[in-house]
Enzyme design. Structure first.
Site, PDB file in Angstrom:
ATOM      1  N   GLY A 279       0.819  -1.206   0.000  1.00 53.03           N
ATOM      2  CA  GLY A 279       0.000   0.000   0.000  1.00 53.03           C
ATOM      3  C   GLY A 279       0.854   1.258   0.000  1.00 53.03           C
ATOM      4  O   GLY A 279       1.939   1.312  -0.594  1.00 53.03           O
ATOM      5  N   SER A 280       0.365   2.264   0.693  1.00 54.57           N
ATOM      6  CA  SER A 280       1.013   3.578   0.644  1.00 54.57           C
ATOM      7  C   SER A 280       2.397   3.608   1.270  1.00 54.57           C
ATOM      8  O   SER A 280       3.147   4.562   1.047  1.00 54.57           O
ATOM      9  CB  SER A 280       0.119   4.621   1.316  1.00 54.57           C
TER      10      SER A 280
END
Length: 489
Positions: free
Chosen positions: A215-216
């Site tokens: 993810g981020s």
């Protein structure tokens, strides 16, 4: 009478010579095959006739031996088994060994020739010295903080010392007690069946053997690639990213979880985790540059050992532009182990230079004589030093006034990055909560710890899953434990 006596003596000498030749054949030529024969119990009996050497974390002994008074006399015990299982692995009379118990088996079992004061003495006498001691790099306070922080939830923690690569904590949850597998009886076999068939996979070492979409948290890698490529000169300058951002060549809009991302700067995009800015930046940077940077951090490396095998983290080598954009925010096919993401944070903290992670510090005899010492080694130059220093400032903003404020530690500089990774069919699964970070005490000359935390948290309410809410508090507890504990060597 003399002639018959001579003949009898000659026959006896011939028979004696035949016996000696046969004995030599059995002991030298056939010895390896006989040792491997399952019916030969001499090897296992000798192996378990003496207590196995201990594994230590700092000055804490985390293994032991129990005298069963049976044919295979000594069984392995683990006083804090579930907490240290991702480090020690198991040593079973039925199922063999794993992790450090496996990679350092020769020393722990006493078979390593280096344990003998006289070279090759063990080979000549076919005897075993008392098992040696294996000192790991684990800091007990950090390990305990990580284990308590996960509190049985599915997930993992990996923490490193950035300047050396020493692994300070390695936790996988839920865990198991390796002592249940030590023996040979029905209880051992029942425990194996229960553990290997459990839906929660307690024997899976999630810290080094499980990969997740990062993810981020992966946006730090994308930012490093863009800065190294010179696509961003001023991290505070606005970008030309439209909002909503449409993935190149598609009609798919990429949503942002925060406001103000349209045209935002790189600094703002990292601070508030803007998908649109980072995806657009990844598409502009291009696959070759991002792939090169990702591999400099350790992605796609199938040879990494700590010394146990580490599952390779993945960044695809062939992608369309829209896939590159998604991969740049840690989605599509991008996956990483928690150890890999801790390495990302460690490279930033260490000025761009990544040290090879290692779990075993040294091996000694039972009496304390060091026979093998493991040293820090250079692994990769993940990015330019100037890029690392700029990323340090951006990650500090995340913690001071961004999405990672739950990681702040009084009396320390902390840089971090949150991540909430979608997964499952049409992203319907409960998101994984990520947090990667590094911390440096105010009086320290360099960062003392880098960490990655992932929480699968399958029982959580979907809307409450976040890197800041679920993972950052665990990271803060582990980093605080490391900064407050004098280093052990």
């Amino acid at each position: 009478m003399i002639r018959p006596i001579r003949r009898a003596a000659g026959l006896c000498l011939l028979l004696l010579a035949a016996l000696l030749v046969n004995a030599a054949r059995v002991q030298v030529v056939d010895s390896p095959e006989l040792d491997r024969n399952p019916a030969n119990r001499r090897g296992p009996i000798a192996r378990y006739a003496e207590p196995r050497g201990d594994i230590l974390a700092g000055d804490r002994v985390i293994t032991g031996s129990r005298d069963t008074r049976e044919q295979l006399r000594f069984e392995r015990v683990y006083p804090q088994g579930p907490m240290y299982a991702p480090v020690t692995g198991y040593a079973s009379q039925t199922y063999g060994t794993s992790l450090v118990e496996h990679t350092e088996d020769a020393a722990l079992s006493g078979a390593d020739p280096l344990l003998s004061a006289i070279p090759l003495w063990n080979d000549l006498t076919r005897s075993r010295r008392p098992g040696g001691k294996v000192f790991t790099t684990i800091e007990p306070a950090a390990q305990e903080a990580a284990f308590r922080g996960l509190a049985g939830r599915r997930g993992a923690v990996a923490a490193l010392e950035p300047s050396t690569g020493r692994i300070l904590a390695l936790v996988s949850s839920p865990s198991y007690d390796p002592g249940e597998l030590s023996g040979t009886g029905p209880a051992t076999r029942a425990a194996w069946r229960r553990l290997t068939s459990a839906a929660t996979q307690p024997m899976l070492n999630r810290a080094i053997r499980q990969t997740y979409p990062p993810g981020s948290a992966f946006k730090i890698v994308t930012a490093a690639a863009a800065l190294d490529a010179g696509l961003v000169r001023n991290v505070d300058a606005p970008t030309d990213t439209p909002e909503p951002y449409v993935l190149p060549g598609t009609r798919t809009r990429l949503p942002d979880a925060t406001e103000g991302c349209g045209g935002a700067s790189l600094a703002y995009a990292v601070q508030w985790s803007c998908n649109s800015v980072m995806a657009a930046l990844g598409a502009r940077t291009g696959l070759p540059a991002i792939l090169r940077t990702a591999e400099s951090f350790g992605f796609n490396d199938r040879s990494l050992r700590i010394p146990a095998r580490v599952a390779p983290s993945n960044f695809d080598t062939r992608m369309s532009v829209d896939q590159v954009a998604l991969s740049s925010i840690g989605q599509f096919n991008t996956t990483a182990t928690p150890l890999q993401m801790a390495m990302v944070a460690a490279a930033v903290a260490n000025g761009g230079q990544l040290r090879r992670p290692y779990l075993v510090d040294r091996v000694t005899t039972a009496g304390g004589r060091t026979v093998r010492q493991y040293h820090q080694r250079h692994y990769r130059q993940a990015m330019n030093p100037s890029t690392a220093h700029r990323l340090q400032r951006l990650m500090i903003r995340v913690v001071e006034d961004g999405t990672g404020r739950n990681a702040a530690i009084r009396g320390a500089r902390v840089g971090g990055k949150t991540g909430t990774a979608q997964h499952g069919p049409d992203n319907t699964g409960i998101p994984y909560a990520w947090f990667i970070a590094w911390a440096q005490g105010d009086e320290a000359v360099q960062p003392g710890v880098a960490i990655a935390v992932v929480v699968e948290d399958a029982e959580a309410i979907r809307g409450r899953v976040s890197g800041n809410g679920s993972a950052a508090p665990i990271a803060r507890a582990v980093m605080s434990a490391v900064l407050e504990t004098p280093p052990t060597r």
